[in-house]
Motif scaffolding. Structure first.
Motif, PDB file in Angstrom:
ATOM      1  N   UNK A   1       7.420  11.464  14.964  1.00 24.92           N
ATOM      2  CA  UNK A   1       6.482  11.058  13.924  1.00 24.92           C
ATOM      3  C   UNK A   1       6.325   9.545  14.002  1.00 24.92           C
ATOM      4  N   UNK A   2       5.235   9.031  13.454  1.00 28.78           N
ATOM      5  CA  UNK A   2       4.920   7.615  13.613  1.00 28.78           C
ATOM      6  C   UNK A   2       4.710   6.974  12.250  1.00 28.78           C
ATOM      7  N   UNK A   3       4.371   5.696  12.262  1.00 24.21           N
ATOM      8  CA  UNK A   3       4.107   4.983  11.019  1.00 24.21           C
ATOM      9  C   UNK A   3       2.811   5.460  10.359  1.00 24.21           C
ATOM     10  N   UNK A   4       2.019   6.219  11.079  1.00 33.24           N
ATOM     11  CA  UNK A   4       0.808   6.802  10.499  1.00 33.24           C
ATOM     12  C   UNK A   4       1.046   8.239  10.027  1.00 33.24           C
ATOM     13  N   UNK A   5       2.291   8.685  10.019  1.00 37.63           N
ATOM     14  CA  UNK A   5       2.608  10.083   9.735  1.00 37.63           C
ATOM     15  C   UNK A   5       2.045  10.526   8.384  1.00 37.63           C
ATOM     16  N   UNK A   6       1.829  11.825   8.273  1.00 34.45           N
ATOM     17  CA  UNK A   6       1.274  12.380   7.036  1.00 34.45           C
ATOM     18  C   UNK A   6       2.075  11.943   5.818  1.00 34.45           C
ATOM     19  N   UNK A   7       3.406  11.950   5.926  1.00 38.44           N
ATOM     20  CA  UNK A   7       4.240  11.664   4.761  1.00 38.44           C
ATOM     21  C   UNK A   7       3.953  10.278   4.190  1.00 38.44           C
ATOM     22  N   UNK A   8       3.685   9.298   5.057  1.00 41.41           N
ATOM     23  CA  UNK A   8       3.422   7.950   4.566  1.00 41.41           C
ATOM     24  C   UNK A   8       2.043   7.865   3.920  1.00 41.41           C
ATOM     25  N   UNK A   9       1.072   8.522   4.491  1.00 45.92           N
ATOM     26  CA  UNK A   9      -0.258   8.519   3.875  1.00 45.92           C
ATOM     27  C   UNK A   9      -0.228   9.214   2.516  1.00 45.92           C
ATOM     28  N   UNK A  10       0.457  10.332   2.445  1.00 44.13           N
ATOM     29  CA  UNK A  10       0.548  11.077   1.182  1.00 44.13           C
ATOM     30  C   UNK A  10       1.295  10.266   0.134  1.00 44.13           C
ATOM     31  N   UNK A  11       2.439   9.708   0.518  1.00 45.13           N
ATOM     32  CA  UNK A  11       3.254   8.969  -0.440  1.00 45.13           C
ATOM     33  C   UNK A  11       2.531   7.727  -0.952  1.00 45.13           C
ATOM     34  N   UNK A  12       1.950   6.947  -0.048  1.00 39.83           N
ATOM     35  CA  UNK A  12       1.297   5.715  -0.499  1.00 39.83           C
ATOM     36  C   UNK A  12       0.004   6.011  -1.260  1.00 39.83           C
ATOM     37  N   UNK A  13      -0.621   7.139  -0.995  1.00 42.26           N
ATOM     38  CA  UNK A  13      -1.745   7.547  -1.845  1.00 42.26           C
ATOM     39  C   UNK A  13      -1.253   7.808  -3.266  1.00 42.26           C
ATOM     40  N   UNK A  14      -0.090   8.443  -3.392  1.00 49.07           N
ATOM     41  CA  UNK A  14       0.478   8.691  -4.723  1.00 49.07           C
ATOM     42  C   UNK A  14       0.780   7.384  -5.439  1.00 49.07           C
ATOM     43  N   UNK A  15       1.314   6.400  -4.717  1.00 44.64           N
ATOM     44  CA  UNK A  15       1.638   5.118  -5.342  1.00 44.64           C
ATOM     45  C   UNK A  15       0.358   4.375  -5.750  1.00 44.64           C
ATOM     46  N   UNK A  16      -0.658   4.451  -4.914  1.00 45.33           N
ATOM     47  CA  UNK A  16      -1.924   3.783  -5.234  1.00 45.33           C
ATOM     48  C   UNK A  16      -2.569   4.394  -6.470  1.00 45.33           C
ATOM     49  N   UNK A  17      -2.582   5.723  -6.547  1.00 47.58           N
ATOM     50  CA  UNK A  17      -3.165   6.384  -7.715  1.00 47.58           C
ATOM     51  C   UNK A  17      -2.341   6.103  -8.967  1.00 47.58           C
ATOM     52  N   UNK A  18      -1.029   5.982  -8.802  1.00 49.60           N
ATOM     53  CA  UNK A  18      -0.183   5.620  -9.939  1.00 49.60           C
ATOM     54  C   UNK A  18      -0.562   4.238 -10.467  1.00 49.60           C
ATOM     55  N   UNK A  19      -0.811   3.303  -9.556  1.00 54.59           N
ATOM     56  CA  UNK A  19      -1.218   1.957  -9.975  1.00 54.59           C
ATOM     57  C   UNK A  19      -2.569   1.984 -10.680  1.00 54.59           C
ATOM     58  N   UNK A  20      -3.510   2.756 -10.147  1.00 53.32           N
ATOM     59  CA  UNK A  20      -4.830   2.863 -10.785  1.00 53.32           C
ATOM     60  C   UNK A  20      -4.704   3.428 -12.193  1.00 53.32           C
ATOM     61  N   UNK A  21      -3.914   4.474 -12.342  1.00 52.76           N
ATOM     62  CA  UNK A  21      -3.759   5.103 -13.657  1.00 52.76           C
ATOM     63  C   UNK A  21      -3.064   4.170 -14.640  1.00 52.76           C
ATOM     64  N   UNK A  22      -1.965   3.572 -14.223  1.00 54.70           N
ATOM     65  CA  UNK A  22      -1.174   2.734 -15.122  1.00 54.70           C
ATOM     66  C   UNK A  22      -1.962   1.513 -15.592  1.00 54.70           C
ATOM     67  N   UNK A  23      -2.687   0.871 -14.690  1.00 56.60           N
ATOM     68  CA  UNK A  23      -3.302  -0.419 -15.005  1.00 56.60           C
ATOM     69  C   UNK A  23      -4.738  -0.331 -15.509  1.00 56.60           C
ATOM     70  N   UNK A  24      -5.446   0.743 -15.224  1.00 61.82           N
ATOM     71  CA  UNK A  24      -6.868   0.811 -15.575  1.00 61.82           C
ATOM     72  C   UNK A  24      -7.231   1.983 -16.486  1.00 61.82           C
TER      73      UNK A  24
END
Length: 552
Positions: A70-93
């Motif tokens: 697996x690489x730095x582009x692996x599914x797990x990293x895209x899925x996880x960082x999407x979750x963190x990004x959406x968490x930031x959007x929800x919390x702050x906006x």
């Protein structure tokens, strides 16, 4: 008195938001609260679109060999960082708009435990990836440590592989904290199913829940004296160990435990003693070779960005003290160089993770520079209402600059998630989420639901307790509609509320007196359904009238 209409232009994110403020009411003013810009909302929609893909559908998420590596582009990293990004959007906006983000979070966790995301570990766990032997043809062969290694590990959480399990812990902790949703505390709520190893057998099941996952990870920190938990075998990466620390922080908050203080303190001691971040260069190590107890140094923008943005959530002062040195090292040299120059195998995600760090520490100038650069060179694309930067076809092997000297390598983790996350995330975005988590009182405040996702985007939804007011702004969605609606919950039935649309007071509503306005209708459960035209931005303020007793 004749009231003139006006439009307030607010600089938010990367574009201007024009918030209509026609008429009477200027306080509370929607323009004084954070709101998602058009581009930010586009990134939110793209990540939600990825979350909503069918099981087994990883369209737009690049090429991952699930068997060998697996690489730095692996599914797990895209899925996880999407979750963190959406968490930031929800919390702050949009803290008063939960259901969209809660469903997306649960969907991302479901995708995270889908076998195609984690079953690489059954093969990768066989090898010490830090110990490679050259072959006669010039290739490399990875070495088995013992004959038993041939079997590998099927369970992706029980030992090592913190590059997966640490993210899952952080995702589950965010979900429980942001939505007060305890579904993952239920036994077996995180069940992993591995294909039968022999014909005629049933699948192998490994049952986890929030509690078991937390304790398995904490025990591994303790077992290895807080040097960190291995990702690949024999390799501890500083950045990968930041995510379980954040997961432990939220677990402690929701369950009254004290796992994270010990881990943070002792892991930081090891980081300093072993120079995981070099005190001279201010750069994060590549990794620690565990059996040899050897720190392999590195100078990578991705490592500094990845480690820094997460460690900032619990070690703010230190990360901000070394960030200026890192910024000078990588910016602007990363952005432009000799035409055709080889940037190395980290070209794409160097950009993505470093811009994320810049956003977290509040370096808005660098974020804007890099976001503008992405818009100019990475072919921003709108698809199904979402905004992303598509993969370059040869991102896995072509790391050279283009004929103008610009970056031409865009991989999926950068284009799908990291640039959007950086554009969404405000200064101290993660720090706020982990150091000021919402208390129970937040979940008793007014909030909205039932927004038709294709018709409308909620760019702003916040309840201001000091003004006893709910502020909501809608923008047209990807499917045009003449009218749309939303439902407001948890209004006080004893209070009368003024309804203000685009700055114009429309009248008052009171549950006791029933709906008094044509576009506001009380529902049987005490909620209020508001309908509106949507040919442009629409802002709403629902504010409680002071009681007569209080006025006296």
């Amino acid at each position: 008195m004749l009231l003139k209409s006006r439009v307030m232009a607010v600089w938010i994110g990367a574009t201007f938001l024009a918030i209509p403020v026609t008429g009477l009411a200027a306080d509370p003013d929607p323009g004084s609260y954070p709101a998602l810009s058009t581009q930010q909302m586009g990134h939110v929609r793209h990540m939600i679109n990825l979350a909503n893909q069918l099981d087994g559908d990883f369209s737009l998420m690049g090429e991952t060999d699930p068997v060998y590596y697996m690489s730095f582009h692996a599914y797990q990293f895209q899925i996880a960082f999407a979750a963190y990004a959406l968490a930031s959007a929800h919390y702050h906006y949009t803290p008063a708009h939960r259901d969209l983000y809660q469903k997306a979070s649960a969907r991302l966790i479901k995708r995270m435990i889908y076998k195609d995301v984690w079953d690489y570990w059954a093969h990768t766990s066989k090898f010490d990836l830090t110990d490679r032997t050259k072959t006669e043809t010039g290739g490399e062969v990875m070495v088995y440590r013992s004959k038993n290694d041939w079997y590998g590990w099927i369970d992706p959480n029980i030992k090592k592989n913190i590059m997966y399990s640490g993210h899952l812990l952080q995702m589950v902790g965010l979900h429980e904290t942001l939505f007060d949703d305890q579904r993952y505390d239920e036994p077996g709520s995180l069940t992993f199913r591995f294909a039968p190893v022999e014909y005629g057998q049933g699948p192998i099941e490994m049952k986890y829940d929030h509690d078991r996952l937390t304790k398995v990870i904490h025990e591994q920190f303790v077992e290895d004296h807080f040097r960190g938990i291995e990702c690949e075998r024999n390799a501890v990466y500083a950045e990968c160990n930041q995510h379980p620390i954040l997961g432990l922080m939220h677990y402690d908050f929701k369950h009254g435990t004290e796992f994270s203080p010990e881990v943070r303190s002792k892991f930081k001691t090891v980081m300093e003693k072993r120079k995981y971040i070099d005190p001279e260069t201010k750069t994060t190590m590549y990794f620690l070779k565990v059996k040899e107890d050897e720190v392999v140094p590195g100078t990578y923008a991705w490592a500094d960005g990845w480690n820094g943005h997460a460690q900032h959530a619990w070690d703010k002062g230190y990360i901000e003290s070394i960030y200026p040195h890192q910024q000078k090292r990588y910016i602007p040299s990363m952005l432009e160089g000799p035409p055709g120059a080889d940037m190395g195998w980290t070209a794409s995600f160097d950009f993505g993770w470093f811009v994320l760090l810049a956003s977290e520490v509040g370096d808005t100038e660098t974020v804007q520079t890099m976001a503008d650069y992405a818009d100019a060179h990475f072919k921003p694309t709108w698809l199904d209402g979402g905004l992303y930067y598509p993969n370059t076809p040869d991102y896995q092997y072509n790391f050279t600059r283009n004929e103008m000297g610009f970056i031409q390598n865009v991989g999926p983790v950068t284009g799908n998630v990291l640039i959007g996350f950086a554009r969404i995330n405000p200064k101290d975005g993660l720090w706020e989420i982990y150091n000021h988590p919402w208390k129970k009182s937040h979940f008793a405040e007014p909030f909205i639901t039932d927004v038709e996702y294709l018709e409308a985007s909620v760019t702003q939804a916040v309840y201001d307790p000091e003004k006893d007011a709910l502020i909501v702004t809608l923008a047209p969605g990807p499917v045009k509609s003449e009218a749309t609606s939303f439902t407001v919950h948890q209004l006080d039935p004893a209070k009368t509320y003024s309804l203000i649309r685009d700055g114009q007071a429309l009248g008052e509503v009171s549950q006791k007196g029933g709906a008094e306005l044509p576009d506001a209708e009380w529902q049987g459960d005490g909620s209020l359904r508001i309908t509106t035209s949507l040919d442009g931005l629409r802002s709403f303020v629902l504010q409680a009238r002071p009681s007569k007793l209080a006025a006296r």
